[in-house]
Write an enzyme that holds these catalytic residues in place. Sequence first.
Site, mmCIF file in Angstrom:
data_model
loop_
_atom_site.group_PDB
_atom_site.id
_atom_site.type_symbol
_atom_site.label_atom_id
_atom_site.label_comp_id
_atom_site.label_asym_id
_atom_site.label_seq_id
_atom_site.Cartn_x
_atom_site.Cartn_y
_atom_site.Cartn_z
ATOM 1 N N CYS A 138 73.575 82.341 71.262
ATOM 2 C CA CYS A 138 72.664 81.406 70.870
ATOM 3 C C CYS A 138 72.527 81.170 69.374
ATOM 4 O O CYS A 138 71.535 80.264 69.078
ATOM 5 C CB CYS A 138 71.035 81.561 71.628
ATOM 6 S SG CYS A 138 71.470 81.835 73.306
ATOM 7 N N HIS A 182 62.972 80.300 66.517
ATOM 8 C CA HIS A 182 64.065 80.530 67.778
ATOM 9 C C HIS A 182 63.168 80.235 68.916
ATOM 10 O O HIS A 182 63.751 79.608 69.872
ATOM 11 C CB HIS A 182 64.669 81.862 67.835
ATOM 12 C CG HIS A 182 65.983 81.905 68.746
ATOM 13 N ND1 HIS A 182 66.858 81.157 68.869
ATOM 14 C CD2 HIS A 182 65.922 82.859 69.870
ATOM 15 C CE1 HIS A 182 67.612 81.447 69.829
ATOM 16 N NE2 HIS A 182 67.166 82.435 70.344
ATOM 17 N N GLU A 219 60.060 88.001 67.419
ATOM 18 C CA GLU A 219 59.985 87.002 66.350
ATOM 19 C C GLU A 219 58.768 86.981 65.512
ATOM 20 O O GLU A 219 58.808 86.629 64.236
ATOM 21 C CB GLU A 219 60.638 85.717 66.849
ATOM 22 C CG GLU A 219 60.918 84.653 65.847
ATOM 23 C CD GLU A 219 61.556 83.342 66.059
ATOM 24 O OE1 GLU A 219 61.954 82.564 65.280
ATOM 25 O OE2 GLU A 219 61.550 83.095 67.415
ATOM 26 N N LYS A 240 62.235 74.212 71.099
ATOM 27 C CA LYS A 240 62.566 74.517 72.490
ATOM 28 C C LYS A 240 61.720 74.105 73.601
ATOM 29 O O LYS A 240 61.813 73.872 74.793
ATOM 30 C CB LYS A 240 62.985 75.792 72.662
ATOM 31 C CG LYS A 240 64.427 76.333 71.680
ATOM 32 C CD LYS A 240 64.812 77.417 71.956
ATOM 33 C CE LYS A 240 66.012 78.071 71.291
ATOM 34 N NZ LYS A 240 65.930 77.881 69.897
ATOM 35 N N HIS A 255 66.329 75.321 76.228
ATOM 36 C CA HIS A 255 67.206 76.094 75.170
ATOM 37 C C HIS A 255 68.895 75.814 75.277
ATOM 38 O O HIS A 255 69.289 76.006 76.444
ATOM 39 C CB HIS A 255 66.924 77.583 75.473
ATOM 40 C CG HIS A 255 67.740 78.534 74.684
ATOM 41 N ND1 HIS A 255 68.230 78.241 73.575
ATOM 42 C CD2 HIS A 255 67.551 79.977 74.628
ATOM 43 C CE1 HIS A 255 68.577 79.232 72.821
ATOM 44 N NE2 HIS A 255 68.427 80.337 73.331
ATOM 45 N N PHE A 279 72.284 86.545 72.236
ATOM 46 C CA PHE A 279 72.814 87.741 72.925
ATOM 47 C C PHE A 279 73.730 88.440 71.882
ATOM 48 O O PHE A 279 74.645 87.667 71.655
ATOM 49 C CB PHE A 279 73.352 87.307 74.316
ATOM 50 C CG PHE A 279 72.301 87.029 75.515
ATOM 51 C CD1 PHE A 279 70.916 87.123 75.095
ATOM 52 C CD2 PHE A 279 72.709 86.819 76.746
ATOM 53 C CE1 PHE A 279 70.128 86.823 76.097
ATOM 54 C CE2 PHE A 279 71.686 86.485 77.827
ATOM 55 C CZ PHE A 279 70.359 86.538 77.270
#
Length: 415
Positions: free
Chosen positions: A166, A306, A317, A338, A343, A402
């Site tokens: 991502c 994010h 975050e 998002k 996403h 990831f």
Amino acid sequence: MVEGLHRVVVTGLGAITPIGNTVQAYLDGLTTGSNGVAAITLFDAANHACRFGAEVKNFDPTGFLEPKESKRWDRFSKFGVVAAKQAVLDSGLTITESNSARIGVIIGSGVGGLLTMETQAHVLAERGPNRVSPFTVPMMIPNMATGLAAIALGAKGPSSAVSTACAAGSNAIGDAFRLLQLGKADAMICGGAEASITPLGVAGFSSAKALSFRNDDPSSASRPFDADRDGFVIGEGAGVLVLERLESAKSRGATIHAEIVGYGTTCDAHHITSPTPGGIGGAEAMRLALQDGKLATDCIDYINAHGTSTPANDSNETAAIKNVFGDQANAIPISSTKSMTGHLLGGSGGIEAVACVLALQHGVVPPTINYSNPDPSCDLDYVPNTARESNLKVVLSNSFGFGGHNVCLAFKQMT
């Protein structure tokens, strides 16, 4: 930013998103809090644990792609190439034989041609190896959005593809920025593309318990930083920017949308999917971007988070932002687009970089929609539900993937 490096500016934007298939439509969606999440239509999801996503609607590549190309390209490549062509048109950049070696392409993708892989695996199982399409490998490999965009545009300069989950789109933009700073190119076409709303993609993320399962109310499922968040909503699309050395852009009289000034990238080296507790890796990426751009912590006017709507990401975050900005974190508007687009995995950094440039241009901070129940572990200003007018000078864009990949990009108004 190291002395002697070239300044780099943004001269073109392209966007294919769940809330609009042009930059203007995307801007309209961001400022009105549009919601791109609905029941999946790309396949029959009746037997899936998650039956909704943020699909690109009414995608029509006519005028950008030939019909033969549309049949031989995976959906993620189509998104990437159309967004790249939009960005080049917006930039007014003309690619010729004389300048083509100084213009490159980097488009990231976390998964690549997943639909092609699934489809041809079925062909192999049901009809045998001789019936597998000869286009299978070129259609599914993650670098093909880059390759096809370079072919379509005639760009013969630095060319690569990033696959850092991502964070891929943001890494692609950051890597392009570095090449331009170093004078290795005059212009770079960069961003991210993804099309993973497929049976395997949805089933895989569902099995990992990463997705929201709010099937009774999909439109409220993507709710970053909200106490009732239960997972992310898978999306698709592409966001691409044209970056240029300032001297090159000025020499051709280009319209400059913004300047990119900082790039920080780190790895958690912690876990295959979970972030480091406290968001330490993400915090370091932000520090590196600030250091790169010679930016003080008190000059950041907005952070595009994010913000995936997963329990672990959003709290970590938030902790990372507090780690970097201290008490100043409470005064910085933070939002997750998002909440509107879902996403896009490897495509998310691309469309979110576009969102940051648009926020600078138009003085509007996009909202975090579906925010209704504050979480004590997420206690900053997430611009809930309604866009906010603000005189923005410097903004950050965070992307975490990831594998522990962390990226922060810094953009500012051109001065």
